[in-house]
Design a protein around this motif. Structure first.
Motif, mmCIF file in Angstrom:
data_model
loop_
_atom_site.group_PDB
_atom_site.id
_atom_site.type_symbol
_atom_site.label_atom_id
_atom_site.label_comp_id
_atom_site.label_asym_id
_atom_site.label_seq_id
_atom_site.Cartn_x
_atom_site.Cartn_y
_atom_site.Cartn_z
ATOM 1 N N VAL A 105 4.188 -0.205 2.884
ATOM 2 C CA VAL A 105 4.305 -0.196 4.343
ATOM 3 C C VAL A 105 2.929 -0.223 4.993
ATOM 4 N N ILE A 106 2.024 0.653 4.576
ATOM 5 C CA ILE A 106 0.712 0.688 5.211
ATOM 6 C C ILE A 106 -0.073 -0.590 4.929
ATOM 7 N N THR A 107 0.136 -1.176 3.760
ATOM 8 C CA THR A 107 -0.535 -2.441 3.438
ATOM 9 C C THR A 107 -0.040 -3.554 4.343
ATOM 10 N N ASN A 108 1.265 -3.606 4.588
ATOM 11 C CA ASN A 108 1.803 -4.609 5.511
ATOM 12 C C ASN A 108 1.316 -4.378 6.932
ATOM 13 N N CYS A 109 1.245 -3.121 7.349
ATOM 14 C CA CYS A 109 0.708 -2.820 8.682
ATOM 15 C C CYS A 109 -0.738 -3.289 8.794
ATOM 16 N N ARG A 110 -1.482 -3.160 7.725
ATOM 17 C CA ARG A 110 -2.887 -3.577 7.715
ATOM 18 C C ARG A 110 -3.022 -5.090 7.762
ATOM 19 N N ASP A 111 -2.178 -5.791 7.033
ATOM 20 C CA ASP A 111 -2.379 -7.229 6.813
ATOM 21 C C ASP A 111 -1.707 -8.125 7.843
ATOM 22 N N GLY A 171 8.779 -1.814 8.851
ATOM 23 C CA GLY A 171 8.611 -0.389 8.603
ATOM 24 C C GLY A 171 7.526 0.208 9.477
ATOM 25 N N LEU A 172 7.318 1.482 9.289
ATOM 26 C CA LEU A 172 6.265 2.197 9.999
ATOM 27 C C LEU A 172 5.839 3.391 9.159
ATOM 28 N N TYR A 173 4.681 3.963 9.518
ATOM 29 C CA TYR A 173 4.233 5.175 8.832
ATOM 30 C C TYR A 173 3.542 6.082 9.841
ATOM 31 N N GLY A 174 3.388 7.337 9.468
ATOM 32 C CA GLY A 174 2.718 8.285 10.337
ATOM 33 C C GLY A 174 2.510 9.611 9.645
ATOM 34 N N VAL A 175 2.028 10.572 10.400
ATOM 35 C CA VAL A 175 1.716 11.904 9.889
ATOM 36 C C VAL A 175 2.765 12.884 10.400
ATOM 37 N N GLY A 205 3.321 8.851 14.891
ATOM 38 C CA GLY A 205 3.404 7.486 14.406
ATOM 39 C C GLY A 205 2.054 6.803 14.440
ATOM 40 N N GLU A 206 1.755 6.042 13.410
ATOM 41 C CA GLU A 206 0.461 5.376 13.303
ATOM 42 C C GLU A 206 0.542 3.865 13.521
ATOM 43 N N SER A 207 1.409 3.206 12.798
ATOM 44 C CA SER A 207 1.499 1.747 12.926
ATOM 45 C C SER A 207 2.854 1.285 12.402
ATOM 46 N N MET A 208 3.266 0.101 12.844
ATOM 47 C CA MET A 208 4.506 -0.487 12.364
ATOM 48 C C MET A 208 4.302 -1.980 12.131
ATOM 49 N N PHE A 209 5.194 -2.579 11.365
ATOM 50 C CA PHE A 209 5.120 -4.020 11.129
ATOM 51 C C PHE A 209 6.518 -4.594 11.068
ATOM 52 N N SER A 210 6.593 -5.901 11.251
ATOM 53 C CA SER A 210 7.879 -6.586 11.209
ATOM 54 C C SER A 210 7.675 -7.996 10.668
ATOM 55 N N LEU A 211 8.393 -8.336 9.616
ATOM 56 C CA LEU A 211 8.371 -9.690 9.062
ATOM 57 C C LEU A 211 9.620 -10.478 9.450
ATOM 58 N N MET A 212 10.559 -9.789 10.082
ATOM 59 C CA MET A 212 11.757 -10.415 10.631
ATOM 60 C C MET A 212 11.963 -9.869 12.031
ATOM 61 N N PRO A 213 12.526 -10.651 12.934
ATOM 62 C CA PRO A 213 12.768 -10.145 14.285
ATOM 63 C C PRO A 213 13.560 -8.841 14.255
ATOM 64 N N ASN A 214 13.077 -7.867 15.033
ATOM 65 C CA ASN A 214 13.746 -6.584 15.256
ATOM 66 C C ASN A 214 13.606 -5.578 14.108
ATOM 67 N N SER A 242 11.005 -3.883 12.984
ATOM 68 C CA SER A 242 10.252 -2.681 13.350
ATOM 69 C C SER A 242 11.039 -1.811 14.324
ATOM 70 N N LYS A 243 11.834 -2.445 15.188
ATOM 71 C CA LYS A 243 12.687 -1.668 16.098
ATOM 72 C C LYS A 243 13.713 -0.866 15.310
ATOM 73 N N VAL A 244 14.261 -1.463 14.263
ATOM 74 C CA VAL A 244 15.225 -0.751 13.418
ATOM 75 C C VAL A 244 14.567 0.478 12.794
ATOM 76 N N ALA A 245 13.326 0.317 12.323
ATOM 77 C CA ALA A 245 12.604 1.443 11.730
ATOM 78 C C ALA A 245 12.378 2.544 12.748
ATOM 79 N N PHE A 246 11.948 2.178 13.938
ATOM 80 C CA PHE A 246 11.649 3.143 14.989
ATOM 81 C C PHE A 246 12.907 3.906 15.398
ATOM 82 N N ILE A 247 13.997 3.190 15.601
ATOM 83 C CA ILE A 247 15.245 3.818 16.017
ATOM 84 C C ILE A 247 15.762 4.754 14.931
#
Length: 211
Positions: A93-99, A141-145, A153-162, A164-169
């Motif tokens: 997850v954090i690698t995808n958020c980075r890249d 996905g997303l990650y945080g402390v 929450g620190e960062s989120m990413f999405s490779l398909m529409p919506n 990251s919203k699914v992760a947040f919800i």
């Protein structure tokens, strides 16, 4: 502006600059990171910059009663096209958020050192992730402390529409069930605002943090 040494210390957030920078330097050790988050401070800097520590004058947060789920988003959730897991693929997850490429941003603030620091926090049970899967592939996905009563929450990413919203919800609903006070989103962006997050004053966020 306070310049940090090796001493494990942060000044009062009342010393922050108008934009919210409170200190420069130090390190990304687990002890310093947890001290920072427990005092409403987080690191945010580019790869070629020194470590910058922030406590902005206004904090973007989600109170769970404010969570907005649009009709179209409810339809997506009800269709069951995504599977959500918690804390099963933190490094991915954090690698995808980075890249991931972000509009208007030439690079990323998630440096290699930052990645390793949060992976270490994850090993200690302090940093956690949410993963969204589609047909067995990680697509968001997303990650945080996790402070135990507030999730930062620190960062989120999405490779398909919506995705990251699914992760947040999913995270917001889980935190509400576990009686967390608030989901900290740190700084304003339109994506989070559309999901119900809003800005509160730093002093009010600190009261939530300490209360």
């Amino acid at each position: 502006m306070y310049f940090l040494s090796r001493e494990l210390f942060f000044p009062s957030v009342s010393y922050a600059s108008p934009e919210g920078i409170i200190a420069i330097g130090g390190d990304l050790s687990p002890e310093r990171l947890m001290l920072a988050y427990s005092n409403g401070i987080f690191p945010w800097f580019e790869d070629d910059e020194p470590i910058l520590w922030w406590s902005p004058p206004e904090r973007m947060v989600l109170f769970f009663c404010d969570l907005k789920i649009s009709k179209s988003m409810r339809n997506i959730l009800n269709r069951g096209m995504f599977t959500v897991t918690f804390n099963t693929a933190f490094r991915e997850v954090i690698t995808n958020c980075r890249d991931i490429k972000r509009d208007g941003q030439p690079g990323t603030w998630i440096t290699d050192d930052m990645t390793e620091a949060y992976c270490k926090l994850h090993e200690m049970g302090k940093a956690k992730s949410v993963e969204v899967w589609h047909e067995g592939k990680l697509v968001g996905g997303l990650y945080g402390v996790d402070l135990g009563h507030i999730f930062c929450g620190e960062s989120m990413f999405s490779l398909m529409p919506n995705a990251s919203k699914v992760a947040f919800i999913a995270l917001a609903k889980k935190l509400e069930q576990e009686n967390y006070k608030v989901l900290d989103c740190q700084v304003h962006n339109n994506h989070l605002e559309s999901l119900g997050a809003r800005e509160i004053l730093r002093v009010d966020f600190l009261a939530l943090l300490k209360g």
